[in-house]
Scaffold this motif. Structure first.
Motif, PDB file in Angstrom:
ATOM      1  N   PHE A  17       8.319 -10.299  -2.250  1.00  0.00           N
ATOM      2  CA  PHE A  17       7.145  -9.870  -0.353  1.00  0.00           C
ATOM      3  C   PHE A  17       7.086  -9.810   0.567  1.00  0.00           C
ATOM      4  O   PHE A  17       7.109  -8.734   0.872  1.00  0.00           O
ATOM      5  N   ILE A  18       8.370 -10.632   1.132  1.00  0.00           N
ATOM      6  CA  ILE A  18       9.147  -9.772   2.227  1.00  0.00           C
ATOM      7  C   ILE A  18       9.260  -8.656   2.150  1.00  0.00           C
ATOM      8  O   ILE A  18       9.116  -8.119   3.676  1.00  0.00           O
ATOM      9  N   GLY A  19      10.058  -8.559   1.257  1.00  0.00           N
ATOM     10  CA  GLY A  19      10.975  -6.909   0.645  1.00  0.00           C
ATOM     11  C   GLY A  19       9.329  -5.695   1.486  1.00  0.00           C
ATOM     12  O   GLY A  19       9.713  -4.682   2.229  1.00  0.00           O
ATOM     13  N   ARG A  20       8.451  -6.074   1.007  1.00  0.00           N
ATOM     14  CA  ARG A  20       6.972  -5.115   1.359  1.00  0.00           C
ATOM     15  C   ARG A  20       6.281  -5.647   1.920  1.00  0.00           C
ATOM     16  O   ARG A  20       5.202  -4.753   2.323  1.00  0.00           O
ATOM     17  N   LYS A  27       6.079   2.073   2.661  1.00  0.00           N
ATOM     18  CA  LYS A  27       5.136   1.664   3.317  1.00  0.00           C
ATOM     19  C   LYS A  27       5.343   1.430   4.723  1.00  0.00           C
ATOM     20  O   LYS A  27       5.904   0.273   4.619  1.00  0.00           O
ATOM     21  N   ASN A  28       4.181   1.337   5.298  1.00  0.00           N
ATOM     22  CA  ASN A  28       4.213   0.624   6.494  1.00  0.00           C
ATOM     23  C   ASN A  28       3.627  -0.610   6.954  1.00  0.00           C
ATOM     24  O   ASN A  28       2.546  -0.816   7.589  1.00  0.00           O
ATOM     25  N   ASN A  29       3.232  -1.192   5.928  1.00  0.00           N
ATOM     26  CA  ASN A  29       3.268  -3.333   5.843  1.00  0.00           C
ATOM     27  C   ASN A  29       3.132  -3.953   6.230  1.00  0.00           C
ATOM     28  O   ASN A  29       4.669  -3.889   6.985  1.00  0.00           O
ATOM     29  N   VAL A  30       2.873  -4.350   7.473  1.00  0.00           N
ATOM     30  CA  VAL A  30       2.826  -4.944   9.052  1.00  0.00           C
ATOM     31  C   VAL A  30       2.725  -6.388   9.018  1.00  0.00           C
ATOM     32  O   VAL A  30       1.329  -7.115   7.858  1.00  0.00           O
ATOM     33  N   LEU A  31       3.980  -7.158   8.987  1.00  0.00           N
ATOM     34  CA  LEU A  31       3.008  -8.698   8.975  1.00  0.00           C
ATOM     35  C   LEU A  31       3.289  -9.215  10.963  1.00  0.00           C
ATOM     36  O   LEU A  31       4.088  -8.913  11.608  1.00  0.00           O
ATOM     37  N   MET A  32       2.303  -9.715  10.765  1.00  0.00           N
ATOM     38  CA  MET A  32       2.325  -9.937  12.268  1.00  0.00           C
ATOM     39  C   MET A  32       1.727 -11.742  12.062  1.00  0.00           C
ATOM     40  O   MET A  32       1.023 -12.071  11.878  1.00  0.00           O
ATOM     41  N   ALA A  63       1.491 -12.022  -7.131  1.00  0.00           N
ATOM     42  CA  ALA A  63       0.475 -11.418  -7.359  1.00  0.00           C
ATOM     43  C   ALA A  63       0.095 -10.176  -6.359  1.00  0.00           C
ATOM     44  O   ALA A  63      -0.984  -8.417  -6.939  1.00  0.00           O
ATOM     45  N   LEU A  64       0.354  -9.842  -5.702  1.00  0.00           N
ATOM     46  CA  LEU A  64      -0.269  -9.014  -3.616  1.00  0.00           C
ATOM     47  C   LEU A  64       1.099  -8.200  -4.297  1.00  0.00           C
ATOM     48  O   LEU A  64       1.273  -7.282  -3.788  1.00  0.00           O
ATOM     49  N   LEU A  65       2.024  -8.212  -5.123  1.00  0.00           N
ATOM     50  CA  LEU A  65       3.447  -7.573  -4.405  1.00  0.00           C
ATOM     51  C   LEU A  65       2.543  -5.700  -5.338  1.00  0.00           C
ATOM     52  O   LEU A  65       3.335  -4.874  -4.495  1.00  0.00           O
ATOM     53  N   LYS A  66       1.853  -5.894  -6.495  1.00  0.00           N
ATOM     54  CA  LYS A  66       1.942  -4.850  -6.749  1.00  0.00           C
ATOM     55  C   LYS A  66       0.625  -3.543  -5.851  1.00  0.00           C
ATOM     56  O   LYS A  66       0.996  -2.549  -5.459  1.00  0.00           O
ATOM     57  N   PRO A  67      -0.592  -4.594  -5.646  1.00  0.00           N
ATOM     58  CA  PRO A  67      -0.835  -3.888  -4.818  1.00  0.00           C
ATOM     59  C   PRO A  67      -0.267  -3.338  -3.557  1.00  0.00           C
ATOM     60  O   PRO A  67      -0.328  -2.535  -3.255  1.00  0.00           O
TER      61      PRO A  67
END
Length: 610
Positions: free
Chosen positions: A323-326, A126-131, A222-226
Motif C-alpha cells: 500500500f505504501i509502495g503505491r 503514478k505520482n499518488n500522494v500521501l499528505m 482493496a485500494l491496491l488495484k485502483p
C-alpha cells in the motif's frame, strides 16, 4: 414491445420478448421495495422514441468533450497560483504543484505519443500522494484548488467508511464511479480525475488495540488495484440507477453495453493526521543518535519530526508495504500558528472573509474588517486548536448578532473593529443608536481606501503571475479596477482578475466591429479601455455595448473633424469617454487654427490653452 436481434452466426433474425413498461415498473418496484422498503417509489418515466433520446444525449452539456483538458502549465506557475490562496505550507505547495503538474503533463505526453505508437503503460509509476498534517491546515482545500485550476473532476471519500460498510472495497469503486458523475458522464475525462481519501491513518491495522485488524488490512488491499490500474464496471448490482440506465440502453439499441472506467491515469491522494506516528519516528531517530532526546508531551505533537518520516515508519504504523509502495510522494504539512491564522484572514482570497462579505451583501450591507480586528479573531481561533477550521467559528461567534439584527434596520455599512470583536453586543447597541455618527462613517471610509490600497499591493506583488495570465500591461489603475471588481462582486482576486480580462476582451471585440457599424474609423487606447470598464462597473452595463454607445455618440463630431482635417482614423483616449463634448470641441479648435507654412506643410496648433 419487441427488439430485433441480428444473429451473425447463422444470419437468422430472431425476436426476443422484452417486458412492457408496466411489467418493467413492477419488477423494478419489487426490487427496490425489497432493498429499501417503502422509502422509494417508481414514478412512470416519459418513454421517448429512439431518435428523441439520441438527440437529448447528443445535446447534453458535458464539462469537457475530451479527456485531459489542454494542460500546459509549469510547476512554478501552479505553485504561484496556490500562493495566492494558501498561507504558509511552502514545502507542501512546492511538492504538490510539482508532482501533480508532472502527472498531468506526462498523461498528455503519453496520449499524444500513443497516436503514433501504442503504449502499454505496464509498470508505470503514478505520482499518488500521501499528505500528513494536523486538522485544519488546508490539505483538502489545496487539493480542491488544484483540481479546479487543472479542470479535472475530483471526488472525496472518507477512509473510515470503508471498514463500516460490511463489504470490502465497495466504496472504493463507488468513488471511481462518482468521478464519472462529477465529469458529467464523460468517462474519458473521469479517467483523468483525482480521488481524494481523507482519514487514511484510521485504516492502519496497528491502531487496533485488540490485535491485527483484518478488515483494515483488507481495505488497504482493496485500494491496491485502483491506485495502480484496474477497470471498474459502471453497472453494479446494488445500484438501481445503473440498472435502469442499462435497461434503457438495451431498449434503444438492442445491445448490451459494458461500460467501464480505467484507473491508470486517475491520481489518488490520501491524507491523515497520523498523530501517533511521531513516537515511531522519534524512537528511530533516537536509535540513530540524531537527537530529539527531550520527552514529548502526548498532547503536543512535534510536527517538525514528521518531516523525517520514511516508508518503514508508515509500515510500522500499520500499513501494508504494498500500500505504501503505491504512495511514492509524501507531503508533510506545517502546523498553523496564531500569526498564520491572522495572515490567512488578511489574504484577500481566503474563503472565510469572502463568505462573510457575501452573507452581508445578500442583505445589501457592505462589511469591512480592520487589521487589528482580524488579529483579535485569530486570538480567539487559536484557542480552539482546530487550525484554520476554527476561523469560521471565531468569525461567526463575533458577527452572528449583527447578521441577525442589521438586515431589519437601514444600516448598510458595518466596520469590524477590535472593539466590536471584544464586545459584539455592546457595539451593536451603539451602532443602532448612532449609525450616522460622522466619526464612524469617516473610519469606514478610511478602511475602504486602505482596503483598495492593500488589494493593489497584493496584485502588484504577484504581478508576474497575473501578466502571464492576462497578456496585457498592468498599471496602478488596473490594479485598483481589479480591486473594485473584487469588492463589488464579493469574489476572490483571481476571479476578479478573470472578470477584468473578460471585460477588456469585450471592449476589444466591439472595437473590431465598429468599422462595420460606423462611418468613422476609430479605436480605443488603453486609458479609454480602462475608463470604459470603470463606467461599466458604475452603471452596471456590459462594457462591449457601452463601448459602441460611446463611439456612436462621438461619430457625428468626429465626422466634422474629419471633414476639416482629412484625418482617416481616430484613436480615442480617456478624455473622449469622460467628456465627449469637450473632447470634440478641443479637436475642432485645434484644426480650425491650422495653417500652412511657407512650404505648404500642414502645421497643427497643439497648444490646448490657446
Amino acid at each position: 414491445m419487441t427488439t430485433k436481434i441480428e444473429d451473425q452466426d447463422n444470419g437468422r433474425n430472431e425476436y426476443e420478448k422484452l417486458p412492457n413498461q408496466q411489467e418493467l415498473e413492477k419488477e423494478l418496484g419489487d426490487y427496490l421495495s425489497k432493498k429499501y422498503g417503502n422509502r422509494i417509489k417508481i414514478l412512470s418515466p416519459v418513454m421517448l422514441p429512439k431518435g428523441d433520446v439520441d438527440d437529448i444525449e447528443e445535446g447534453r452539456d458535458y464539462q469537457n468533450k475530451k479527456g485531459v483538458p489542454e494542460f500546459d502549465m509549469l510547476p512554478e506557475e501552479l505553485e504561484a497560483y496556490l500562493d495566492t490562496f494558501v498561507i504558509k505550507q511552502n514545502d507542501a505547495k512546492a511538492v504538490l504543484a510539482t508532482k501533480i503538474c508532472t502527472h498531468f503533463n506526462r498523461v498528455n505526453y503519453l496520449n499524444k505519443l500513443s497516436v503514433k505508437k501504442k503504449q502499454s503503460g505496464v509498470g508505470m509509476i503514478k505520482n499518488n500522494v500521501l499528505m500528513i498534517g494536523p486538522t485544519g491546515v488546508g490539505k483538502t482545500y489545496m487539493i480542491k484548488l488544484l483540481a479546479q485550476k487543472l479542470g479535472v473532476p475530483m471526488v472525496k471519500g472518507d477512509a473510515t467508511k470503508f471498514s463500516e460498510t460490511g463489504y470490502v472495497g465497495g466504496d472504493v469503486e463507488d468513488l471511481v464511479r462518482d468521478l464519472v458523475y462529477d465529469a458529467g458522464e464523460n468517462i474519458e475525462l473521469a479517467e483523468n480525475g483525482i480521488i481524494y481519501i481523507d482519514e487514511i491513518d484510521k485504516i492502519a491495522s496497528a491502531n487496533n488495540f485488540i490485535g491485527h485488524d483484518v478488515s483494515r488490512t483488507g481495505v488497504q488491499r482493496a485500494l491496491l488495484k485502483p491506485m495502480e490500474e484496474t477497470e471498474v464496471d459502471l453497472k453494479v448490482a446494488h445500484d438501481p440507477i445503473s440498472q435502469i440506465q442499462a435497461i434503457e440502453q438495451f431498449r434503444r439499441t438492442g445491445k448490451k453495453e459494458k461500460r467501464v472506467i480505467n484507473t491508470k491515469n486517475i491520481l489518488f491522494i490520501m491524507s491523515g493526521a497520523f498523530g501517533a506516528l511521531t513516537d515511531i519516528i522519534k524512537k528511530r531517530l533516537q536509535k540513530q543518535g540524531i537527537g530529539f532526546e527531550a520527552d514529548v508531551s502526548p498532547t503536543e505533537i512535534p510536527w517538525e519530526i514528521m518531516k523525517e518520516v520514511t516508508a518503514q515508519d508508515l509500515v510500522e504504523f500499520g500499513f501494508e508495504s504494498e500500500f505504501i509502495g503505491r504512495l511514492p510522494v509524501i507531503v508533510v504539512f506545517d502546523e498553523l500558528t496564531r500569526d498564520d491564522l491572522a495572515e490567512i484572514l488578511k489574504n484577500p482570497n481566503n474563503p472565510v472573509i469572502v463568505s462573510k462579505r457575501q452573507d452581508f451583501r445578500a442583505y445589501g450591507i457592505d462589511i469591512k474588517f480592520e487589521d487589528e480586528a482580524l488579529d483579535r479573531i485569530a486570538d480567539i481561533a487559536v484557542r480552539m486548536k482546530t487550525g484554520a477550521r476554527s476561523l469560521v467559528s471565531a468569525v461567526e461567534k463575533v458577527l452572528i448578532p449583527f447578521e441577525k439584527h442589521l438586515p431589519s434596520t437601514d444600516i448598510k455599512q458595518l466596520l469590524v473593529t477590535p472593539e466590536l470583536v471584544d464586545d459584539p453586543k455592546g457595539e451593536l447597541a451603539k451602532l443602532k443608536e448612532s449609525c450616522d455618527d460622522p466619526e464612524h462613517l469617516a473610519r469606514f471610509e478610511r478602511m475602504r481606501k486602505k482596503e483598495l490600497e492593500n488589494l493593489a499591493l497584493f496584485i502588484r506583488e504577484r504581478e508576474k503571475d497575473f501578466k502571464n495570465l492576462a497578456g496585457m500591461a498592468m498599471n496602478q489603475e488596473r490594479r485598483e479596477l481589479i480591486g473594485e471588481i473584487y469588492l463589488r462582486t464579493t469574489t476572490d482576486i483571481n476571479s476578479a482578475f478573470e472578470d477584468f480580462k473578460a471585460m477588456y476582451r469585450q471592449v476589444r471585440d466591439e472595437e473590431i466591429l465598429l468599422a462595420e457599424k460606423l462611418e468613422i474609423s476609430m479605436s480605443f487606447d488603453e486609458s479609454a479601455v480602462d475608463e470604459l470598464i470603470r463606467q461599466s462597473l458604475d452603471s452596471n452595463k456590459e462594457p462591449g455595448p457601452l463601448a459602441f454607445y460611446m463611439a456612436k455618440k462621438l461619430e457625428y463630431g468626429l465626422k466634422l473633424v474629419k471633414d476639416r482635417s482629412g484625418i482617416e482614423h481616430f484613436t480615442l483616449n480617456r478624455d473622449a469617454i469622460i467628456d465627449m463634448e469637450r473632447y470634440i470641441n478641443k479637436l475642432l479648435k485645434r484644426y480650425y487654427r491650422q495653417h500652412f507654412d511657407e512650404n505648404d506643410k500642414l502645421i497643427v496648433n497643439t497648444d490646448e490653452n490657446e
